[in-house]
Design a protein around this motif. Structure first.
Motif, mmCIF file in Angstrom:
data_model
loop_
_atom_site.group_PDB
_atom_site.id
_atom_site.type_symbol
_atom_site.label_atom_id
_atom_site.label_comp_id
_atom_site.label_asym_id
_atom_site.label_seq_id
_atom_site.Cartn_x
_atom_site.Cartn_y
_atom_site.Cartn_z
ATOM 1 N N PHE A 41 -28.824 -30.386 12.188
ATOM 2 C CA PHE A 41 -27.602 -29.619 11.960
ATOM 3 C C PHE A 41 -27.927 -28.149 11.729
ATOM 4 O O PHE A 41 -27.254 -27.254 12.262
ATOM 5 N N TYR A 42 -28.974 -27.894 10.939
ATOM 6 C CA TYR A 42 -29.390 -26.504 10.694
ATOM 7 C C TYR A 42 -29.755 -25.817 12.007
ATOM 8 O O TYR A 42 -29.342 -24.673 12.264
ATOM 9 N N TYR A 43 -30.509 -26.504 12.848
ATOM 10 C CA TYR A 43 -30.928 -25.893 14.111
ATOM 11 C C TYR A 43 -29.752 -25.710 15.076
ATOM 12 O O TYR A 43 -29.705 -24.730 15.820
ATOM 13 N N VAL A 44 -28.803 -26.641 15.049
ATOM 14 C CA VAL A 44 -27.609 -26.485 15.879
ATOM 15 C C VAL A 44 -26.801 -25.273 15.423
ATOM 16 O O VAL A 44 -26.351 -24.455 16.242
ATOM 17 N N VAL A 86 -32.520 -24.988 19.979
ATOM 18 C CA VAL A 86 -31.740 -25.950 20.759
ATOM 19 C C VAL A 86 -32.574 -27.188 21.061
ATOM 20 O O VAL A 86 -32.110 -28.320 20.881
ATOM 21 N N PHE A 87 -33.815 -26.974 21.482
ATOM 22 C CA PHE A 87 -34.645 -28.109 21.891
ATOM 23 C C PHE A 87 -35.167 -28.906 20.698
ATOM 24 O O PHE A 87 -35.393 -30.110 20.815
ATOM 25 N N VAL A 88 -35.354 -28.253 19.554
ATOM 26 C CA VAL A 88 -35.719 -28.994 18.342
ATOM 27 C C VAL A 88 -34.586 -29.941 17.964
ATOM 28 O O VAL A 88 -34.804 -31.127 17.687
ATOM 29 N N ALA A 89 -33.351 -29.402 17.950
ATOM 30 C CA ALA A 89 -32.183 -30.234 17.632
ATOM 31 C C ALA A 89 -32.042 -31.369 18.639
ATOM 32 O O ALA A 89 -31.751 -32.514 18.268
ATOM 33 N N LEU A 90 -32.258 -31.064 19.912
ATOM 34 C CA LEU A 90 -32.158 -32.069 20.969
ATOM 35 C C LEU A 90 -33.145 -33.209 20.733
ATOM 36 O O LEU A 90 -32.804 -34.393 20.880
ATOM 37 N N GLY A 91 -34.366 -32.868 20.359
ATOM 38 C CA GLY A 91 -35.378 -33.890 20.090
ATOM 39 C C GLY A 91 -34.997 -34.788 18.926
ATOM 40 O O GLY A 91 -35.178 -36.009 18.985
ATOM 41 N N ILE A 92 -34.445 -34.190 17.882
ATOM 42 C CA ILE A 92 -34.026 -34.980 16.715
ATOM 43 C C ILE A 92 -32.863 -35.893 17.076
ATOM 44 O O ILE A 92 -32.800 -37.054 16.635
ATOM 45 N N PHE A 93 -31.929 -35.389 17.885
ATOM 46 C CA PHE A 93 -30.777 -36.202 18.281
ATOM 47 C C PHE A 93 -31.198 -37.444 19.065
ATOM 48 O O PHE A 93 -30.525 -38.471 19.020
ATOM 49 N N ILE A 94 -32.291 -37.344 19.803
ATOM 50 C CA ILE A 94 -32.805 -38.514 20.526
ATOM 51 C C ILE A 94 -33.142 -39.626 19.544
ATOM 52 O O ILE A 94 -32.768 -40.791 19.733
#
Length: 291
Positions: free
Chosen positions: A77-80, A157-165
């Motif tokens: 959430f922070y990264y988003v 963006v890509f850090v958040a994307l990785g966590i969402f996976i």
């Protein structure tokens, strides 16, 4: 099925509204302060909802898994929010929408499975969409958009994307497979989020600058909290009623709504490229997930 689709569309609508108002508020205040206040508001709603419908699982393993997932989501959430603050909505949101695709690719690699022809075509459509997002910033150089996407600009963006996976797998495992109480998931997620951002806020010894901004910002954060709790509840409900592919596709409509409305509202540049790019990404997601 019809009820699930309606719930999914409603979730997408509130999610889009949330992203648009988040962009507006984040122009004025610090990301940590905003995240803390939003989680406080949503935690209050979560407690009220839980009290009215107190379904609770005492399974130790599931609860530990939920706590870990909630911590990961707080980081995501922070990264988003950081991405929304520093990037245009038409840059950040389409890429963030790709978590289900990234998950499928990772699963295919781990399981040594091949993508179908339809999925390969869908990936090419998505790549074209991502390419168009950065094309206006690339001086018409053919390969530069790919270099831009992999630059530090999109790190958050890509850090958040990785966590969402990771968290999407846990959600499906808890809610879809083991029928874990949705209210408990939402409650843990936002209380842990509140604690997480409170610790960071206190440790950074930041001033509570929101007071000097007047009451309007606080009211906007209150609205965002209503949108947030609404779209998350509706999303979880649609996940329980719909096949994963349809639920994912409906959720991604929020990105298209936010890019079109938010892009116009904030006078973002290059929308003539980025709106078609978002549509291509959305089409690619549908093609990839629907059998």
């Amino acid at each position: 099925m019809t009820t699930g689709i309606i719930l999914g569309l409603a979730s997408a609508f509130f999610s889009a509204l949330s992203a648009i108002f988040q962009k507006k508020v984040l122009k004025e205040i610090d990301t940590i302060l905003f995240s803390l206040l939003l989680n406080v508001f949503v935690s209050i709603y979560s407690i009220i909802i839980f009290i009215t419908n107190p379904k609770f699982s005492t399974d130790v393993y599931f609860n530990i898994l939920l706590i870990l997932k909630s911590l990961l989501l707080s980081v995501a959430f922070y990264y988003v929010m950081t991405s929304i603050k520093k990037l245009n909505l038409s840059e950040a949101l389409p890429i963030l929408a790709l978590s289900p695709i990234a998950l499928a690719i990772v699963a295919a690699i781990i399981l040594n499975d091949y993508l179908s022809l339809k999925q390969t075509i869908a990936l090419l459509v998505i790549v074209l969409g991502i390419y168009l997002i950065e094309l206006p910033n690339s001086d018409n150089k053919f390969l530069k958009p790919f270099k831009q996407i992999t630059s530090k600009k999109y790190y958050t963006v890509f850090v958040a994307l990785g966590i969402f996976i990771i968290t999407s797998v846990i959600d499906k495992y808890l809610i879809g497979k083991h029928n874990f109480p949705i209210n408990q998931v939402i409650l843990y997620q936002h209380i842990i989020g509140t604690i997480f951002f409170a610790i960071i806020f206190i440790s950074r010894k930041q001033n509570f600058t929101l007071v000097t901004k007047g009451k309007n910002l606080l009211f906007l954060i209150f609205l965002i909290s209503l949108f947030t709790i609404s779209y998350r509840i509706l999303e979880f409900m649609s996940i329980k009623l719909l096949p994963v592919a349809i639920a994912i596709s409906l959720k991604r409509i929020s990105v298209l709504i936010a890019v079109i409305i938010g892009g116009k509202l904030f006078n973002e540049e290059h929308l003539k490229y980025r709106i078609p790019a978002t549509i291509l990404i959305f089409i690619g997601i549908i093609l990839f997930n629907i059998n």
